[in-house]
Enzyme design. Structure first.
Site, short mmCIF file in Angstrom:
data_model
loop_
_atom_site.label_atom_id
_atom_site.label_comp_id
_atom_site.label_asym_id
_atom_site.label_seq_id
_atom_site.Cartn_x
_atom_site.Cartn_y
_atom_site.Cartn_z
N ASN A 90 4.81 -12.77 11.72
CA ASN A 90 4.24 -11.42 11.72
C ASN A 90 3.45 -11.12 10.45
O ASN A 90 2.56 -10.27 10.47
CB ASN A 90 5.43 -10.44 11.88
N TYR A 157 -10.71 -10.60 9.74
CA TYR A 157 -9.39 -10.27 10.30
C TYR A 157 -9.41 -10.54 11.81
O TYR A 157 -8.49 -11.16 12.35
CB TYR A 157 -9.07 -8.80 10.01
N LYS A 161 -7.17 -13.24 13.94
CA LYS A 161 -6.24 -12.87 15.01
C LYS A 161 -6.60 -13.56 16.33
O LYS A 161 -5.74 -13.82 17.16
CB LYS A 161 -6.20 -11.34 15.15
N ILE A 190 -1.03 0.77 14.92
CA ILE A 190 0.38 1.13 14.75
C ILE A 190 0.56 1.78 13.38
O ILE A 190 -0.02 1.31 12.40
CB ILE A 190 1.27 -0.15 14.82
N THR A 192 1.66 1.98 10.20
CA THR A 192 2.31 1.21 9.14
C THR A 192 1.44 1.29 7.89
O THR A 192 0.34 1.86 7.92
CB THR A 192 2.43 -0.29 9.53
N1 LIG Z 1 -0.53 -1.79 11.89
C1 LIG Z 1 -1.41 -2.03 12.84
O1 LIG Z 1 -2.13 -1.13 13.28
C2 LIG Z 1 -1.54 -3.41 13.43
C3 LIG Z 1 -2.35 -3.57 14.56
C4 LIG Z 1 -2.47 -4.81 15.13
C5 LIG Z 1 -1.80 -5.90 14.60
N2 LIG Z 1 -1.04 -5.73 13.49
C6 LIG Z 1 -0.35 -6.92 12.98
O2 LIG Z 1 1.03 -6.67 12.88
C7 LIG Z 1 1.58 -7.44 11.81
C8 LIG Z 1 2.36 -6.56 10.87
O3 LIG Z 1 1.48 -5.59 10.35
P1 LIG Z 1 1.98 -4.23 9.70
O4 LIG Z 1 1.08 -3.17 10.16
O5 LIG Z 1 3.44 -4.08 9.85
O6 LIG Z 1 1.56 -4.54 8.19
P2 LIG Z 1 2.21 -4.14 6.81
O7 LIG Z 1 2.99 -2.88 6.93
O8 LIG Z 1 1.08 -4.22 5.84
O9 LIG Z 1 3.20 -5.35 6.59
C9 LIG Z 1 2.72 -6.65 6.39
C10 LIG Z 1 3.90 -7.53 6.07
O10 LIG Z 1 3.44 -8.86 5.81
C11 LIG Z 1 3.94 -9.30 4.56
N3 LIG Z 1 2.96 -10.22 3.96
C12 LIG Z 1 1.65 -9.98 3.73
N4 LIG Z 1 1.09 -11.08 3.17
C13 LIG Z 1 2.08 -12.01 3.06
C14 LIG Z 1 2.13 -13.33 2.56
N5 LIG Z 1 1.05 -13.92 2.05
N6 LIG Z 1 3.30 -13.99 2.60
C15 LIG Z 1 4.41 -13.40 3.10
N7 LIG Z 1 4.42 -12.15 3.59
C16 LIG Z 1 3.27 -11.47 3.56
C17 LIG Z 1 4.12 -8.00 3.75
O11 LIG Z 1 5.11 -8.16 2.74
P3 LIG Z 1 4.72 -8.48 1.19
O12 LIG Z 1 3.55 -7.61 0.86
O13 LIG Z 1 5.97 -8.16 0.45
O14 LIG Z 1 4.41 -9.94 1.17
C18 LIG Z 1 4.65 -7.08 4.84
O15 LIG Z 1 6.01 -7.29 5.05
C19 LIG Z 1 0.40 -8.16 11.16
O16 LIG Z 1 0.30 -9.45 11.71
C20 LIG Z 1 -0.79 -7.31 11.59
O17 LIG Z 1 -1.99 -8.03 11.58
C21 LIG Z 1 -0.87 -4.51 12.89
#
Ligand SMILES: NC(=O)c1ccc[n+]([C@@H]2O[C@H](COP(=O)([O-])OP(=O)(O)OC[C@H]3O[C@@H](n4cnc5c(N)ncnc54)[C@H](OP(=O)(O)O)[C@@H]3O)[C@@H](O)[C@H]2O)c1
Length: 256
Positions: A90, A157, A161, A190, A192
């Site tokens: 993730n 990005y 994906k 989402i 976040t």
């Molecule tokens: N939010 C949205 O609208 C949305 C929409 C579509 C898809 N997504 C996908 O859903 C997933 C989670 O997104 P989210 O919105 O929950 O994002 P988020 O709140 O920014 O969380 C991202 C997570 O990834 C970790 N991370 C980032 N870079 C990393 C690295 N190099 N090594 C290890 N951990 C890493 C971060 O922890 P640290 O910073 O502590 O490393 C954090 O736990 C992602 O794949 C994102 O692309 C999100």
């Protein structure tokens, strides 16, 4: 959901957002869960928050794009748990908002390294462990930007994906007869930190939020738990005949 209590899961990026919500549900269902991310403080806070559940929670600090970090994480999982049943890849970054021809090369490389190489790197650690105990289930987190093009200036990005879906489908075919199912989820927008960062980087965050909301036929954004529920379904035996798919969790966004 048919998840086995006492089984072991890894969730990358489990200290925030969607990953944290997945870890929350897994530990409540009795699955021992290892969360991995870079920020130790957020990781340890999550461990404290979810401790005392049916499933135990553990934090391992790592950068998913670094092979040496991932080798350590999975060799520790092998020696400490002796098995791995579920994995959610993730962790990802959004990069910056910039037109393709002006996109900074360093950020481009970082987005691909974390989002694509990171996903491959983790599956490289997860698959041998699952093979040793006879199978498992992996869910990779892609995006609606992995199905459609993205019109919000994040072409690397979106490319990353799309690549996650390619990795998912190819891996699913390679391991289909080894009792390992591999699927992806493609969330819409989402609520976040990643989304808040996107809003903050625009000159008029409220207007951008309104425009983005309207792109979802249900006319709202989702909570991380709504993605976590789909991930838990794909990890569980309830989805026993599903592999190689990329399922939108997007309020109809990709149906338009
Ligand atoms: N939010 C949205 O609208 C949305 C929409 C579509 C898809 N997504 C996908 O859903 C997933 C989670 O997104 P989210 O919105 O929950 O994002 P988020 O709140 O920014 O969380 C991202 C997570 O990834 C970790 N991370 C980032 N870079 C990393 C690295 N190099 N090594 C290890 N951990 C890493 C971060 O922890 P640290 O910073 O502590 O490393 C954090 O736990 C992602 O794949 C994102 O692309 C999100």
């Amino acid at each position: 959901m048919k998840l086995k209590e006492g089984n072991v899961a890894v969730v990358t990026g489990g200290n925030a957002g969607i990953g944290k919500s997945i870890a929350n549900k897994l530990t409540q269902l009795g699955v021992h869960t290892i969360i991995c991310a870079r920020r130790e403080e957020e990781g340890l806070k999550t461990v404290e928050e979810f401790s005392g559940r049916k499933g135990n929670i553990f934090f391992k600090k790592c950068d998913v794009s670094k092979t040496e970090d991932i080798d350590i994480v999975f060799s520790e999982i092998r020696s400490e748990f002796g098995r791995l049943d579920y994995a959610v890849n993730n962790a990802a970054i959004g990069g910056v908002a910039s037109r393709l021809d002006k996109y900074p090369e360093k950020v481009f490389d970082r987005v691909i390294n974390v989002n694509v190489k990171g996903c491959w790197n983790c599956m490289r650690g997860e698959l041998p462990l699952m093979l040793e105990t006879g199978g498992g289930s992996i869910v990779n987190v892609s995006s609606i930007a992995g199905i459609n093009g993205a019109d919000w200036l994040v072409s690397p990005y979106s490319a990353s994906k799309h690549a996650v879906i390619g990795l998912t489908k190819s891996a699913a075919l390679e391991f289909a007869r080894k009792n390992i199912r591999i699927n992806a989820v493609c969330p819409g927008f989402i609520r976040t930190e990643m989304l808040e960062d996107l809003f903050k980087s625009s000159p008029d965050p409220k207007k951008v939020e309104e425009e983005i909301t309207k792109k979802h036929p249900v006319h709202r954004l989702a909570d991380p738990d709504e993605v976590a529920d789909a991930v838990i379904f794909l990890l569980s035996e309830n989805s026993s005949f599903i592999t190689g798919t990329a399922i939108p969790v997007d309020g109809g966004y990709s149906a338009v």
